[in-house]
Design a protein around this motif. Sequence first.
Motif, short mmCIF file in Angstrom:
data_model
loop_
_atom_site.label_atom_id
_atom_site.label_comp_id
_atom_site.label_asym_id
_atom_site.label_seq_id
_atom_site.Cartn_x
_atom_site.Cartn_y
_atom_site.Cartn_z
N THR A 156 0.72 -1.16 -0.14
CA THR A 156 0.09 0.17 0.00
C THR A 156 0.94 1.32 0.16
O THR A 156 2.08 1.18 0.28
CB THR A 156 -0.79 0.07 1.30
OG1 THR A 156 0.06 -0.11 2.51
CG2 THR A 156 -2.03 -0.92 1.36
N LEU A 157 0.44 2.46 -0.36
CA LEU A 157 0.90 3.76 -0.22
C LEU A 157 0.35 4.28 0.85
O LEU A 157 -0.84 4.50 1.15
CB LEU A 157 0.85 4.48 -1.37
CG LEU A 157 1.35 3.85 -2.66
CD1 LEU A 157 1.05 4.74 -3.91
CD2 LEU A 157 2.88 3.98 -2.58
N ARG A 217 4.60 0.60 1.70
CA ARG A 217 4.09 -0.02 3.06
C ARG A 217 3.91 -1.58 2.54
O ARG A 217 3.11 -1.62 1.78
CB ARG A 217 2.96 0.71 3.69
CG ARG A 217 3.73 0.95 5.03
CD ARG A 217 2.54 1.16 6.01
NE ARG A 217 2.80 2.48 6.87
CZ ARG A 217 1.91 2.81 7.83
NH1 ARG A 217 0.77 2.24 8.00
NH2 ARG A 217 2.10 4.02 8.22
N ILE A 218 4.62 -2.44 3.27
CA ILE A 218 4.60 -3.63 2.92
C ILE A 218 4.04 -4.33 4.06
O ILE A 218 4.53 -3.96 5.10
CB ILE A 218 5.67 -4.60 2.42
CG1 ILE A 218 6.82 -4.60 3.08
CG2 ILE A 218 6.19 -3.88 0.82
CD1 ILE A 218 7.85 -5.60 2.54
N THR A 219 3.25 -5.58 4.06
CA THR A 219 3.22 -6.45 5.26
C THR A 219 3.77 -7.90 4.91
O THR A 219 3.74 -8.19 3.75
CB THR A 219 1.94 -6.51 5.57
OG1 THR A 219 1.23 -7.18 4.43
CG2 THR A 219 1.16 -5.28 6.11
N MET A 271 2.33 -10.36 11.70
CA MET A 271 2.66 -9.82 10.37
C MET A 271 3.51 -8.64 10.94
O MET A 271 3.15 -7.78 11.89
CB MET A 271 1.35 -9.34 9.95
CG MET A 271 0.51 -10.48 9.33
SD MET A 271 1.01 -11.42 8.25
CE MET A 271 1.15 -10.51 6.82
N ALA A 272 4.49 -8.13 10.07
CA ALA A 272 5.28 -7.18 10.33
C ALA A 272 4.77 -6.19 9.14
O ALA A 272 4.55 -6.46 8.06
CB ALA A 272 6.71 -7.45 10.24
N VAL A 273 4.69 -4.96 9.66
CA VAL A 273 4.47 -3.92 8.62
C VAL A 273 5.68 -3.13 8.69
O VAL A 273 6.43 -2.66 9.53
CB VAL A 273 3.18 -2.82 9.15
CG1 VAL A 273 3.09 -1.53 8.04
CG2 VAL A 273 2.06 -3.46 9.58
N VAL A 274 6.17 -3.06 7.16
CA VAL A 274 7.38 -2.42 6.96
C VAL A 274 7.24 -1.22 5.92
O VAL A 274 6.71 -1.49 5.05
CB VAL A 274 8.57 -3.37 6.15
CG1 VAL A 274 9.76 -2.48 5.97
CG2 VAL A 274 8.66 -4.64 7.02
N GLU A 275 7.71 0.13 6.36
CA GLU A 275 7.46 1.13 5.57
C GLU A 275 8.78 1.48 4.90
O GLU A 275 9.91 1.86 5.51
CB GLU A 275 6.79 2.50 6.36
CG GLU A 275 6.65 3.54 5.39
CD GLU A 275 5.66 4.44 6.32
OE1 GLU A 275 4.75 4.30 6.64
OE2 GLU A 275 6.08 5.61 6.38
#
Length: 323
Positions: free
Chosen positions: A118-119, A125-127, A136-140
């Motif tokens: 997503t943006l 941003r990815i999960t 789940m990790a969220v990585v920006e």
Amino acid sequence: MKNIVVCLMPGAQFDKSTAGLLASARGLKGQLTVIVTGTAEDDTTASLANQADAVIVAEAVGLNEYQPELVLGVLQTVCSDLNPDIVLMAGDTYSQELTPRLAGRLGGVSAGDAQSLTLENDNLRITRSVYGGKAMAVVELRSTPAVVWVRARSFAPAAPRDSSGSIEKRTVELSGDAAKHVDATKIVERHEESSGTVRLEDAMVIVAGGRGLGGSEPFEELKSLAETMNAQQAASRAACDAGWVPPHWQVGQTGKKVAPELYVAIAISGASQHLMGIADAKVVTAINTDSDAPIFKHCQFGLVEDYKAVVGPLTERLKALLS
Ligand SMILES: Cc1cc2nc3c(=O)[nH]c(=O)nc-3n(C[C@H](O)[C@H](O)[C@H](O)COP(=O)(O)OP(=O)(O)OC[C@H]3O[C@@H](n4cnc5c(N)ncnc54)[C@H](O)[C@@H]3O)c2cc1C
């Protein structure tokens, strides 16, 4: 609007994984260019162009198969011209190898195993799943280009578009930084998987065996079950490490990440590293003699039984039902 590039390795085809990768890129609603390294069949480029604004078939001397430094140099050269904000690669081992290196060459940042894109605040941003699929990790990614590989079959293919993008054939001559180390590594030998099989990452049904089978012969019995179910065969690391089946059958953290409709785990305990590879399976079934085996906490259907009492009769019953 973001400038997005999808990079494909030599020999790429428009299969389900590629279509899913392009769908992940299209979801970001930017200007989408696909770079195909090496040559490509006309119907492949036409299918790609149907999903993208532009397709560049980037050829270079000697680039008819995967050679890491050469492919990297070509991608660096073409990406530098395109100046992308986001570069997406597939989840195959070649793409995984090149993702951080390409990010380094382009002065960007990289991440892997994206299951959603997503943006947010103009950043990608990815999960991705961590701790064996327990969280789940969220990585920006806060710098560009953001170079990311996407887990196979995390995205469903998108519907065809009414119009198609442009197709350009480009001969790339490497120079400067991109030409550096071009001969440093070479693939000297290749062992192809037997032809006609579906890649595990794309398989709809998988029959997997583990250490509890006790040797290579029982995998022949599982083969009969797999053939009856039109399934691909896979294994735990313990079975691969024992040499009972080839290493490319391995599913898990250090093996393949699969996403079948049905995963049948036979004599596999369900260690977290194995479960990590089947987190995206729709239905998991297990056959195991130990009712306390962790796999039973992660399956929809479980049978506490010796595989020897189940696999043969199950195969015969299925054959009878399907005939
Ligand atoms: C860094 C790291 C990465 C790893 N990566 C992976 C990976 O990618 N993939 C992976 O699979 N593992 C991986 N592992 C190894 C993992 O921790 C386990 O050791 C492995 O998954 C165990 O394989 P298994 O379930 O086949 O064997 P076991 O754990 O030994 O389980 C065998 C099971 O068979 C059952 N059984 C025995 N006899 C029968 C019978 N007759 N009928 C039915 N059931 C029977 C037993 O009850 C048992 O539950 C990794 C480990 C580490 C440390």
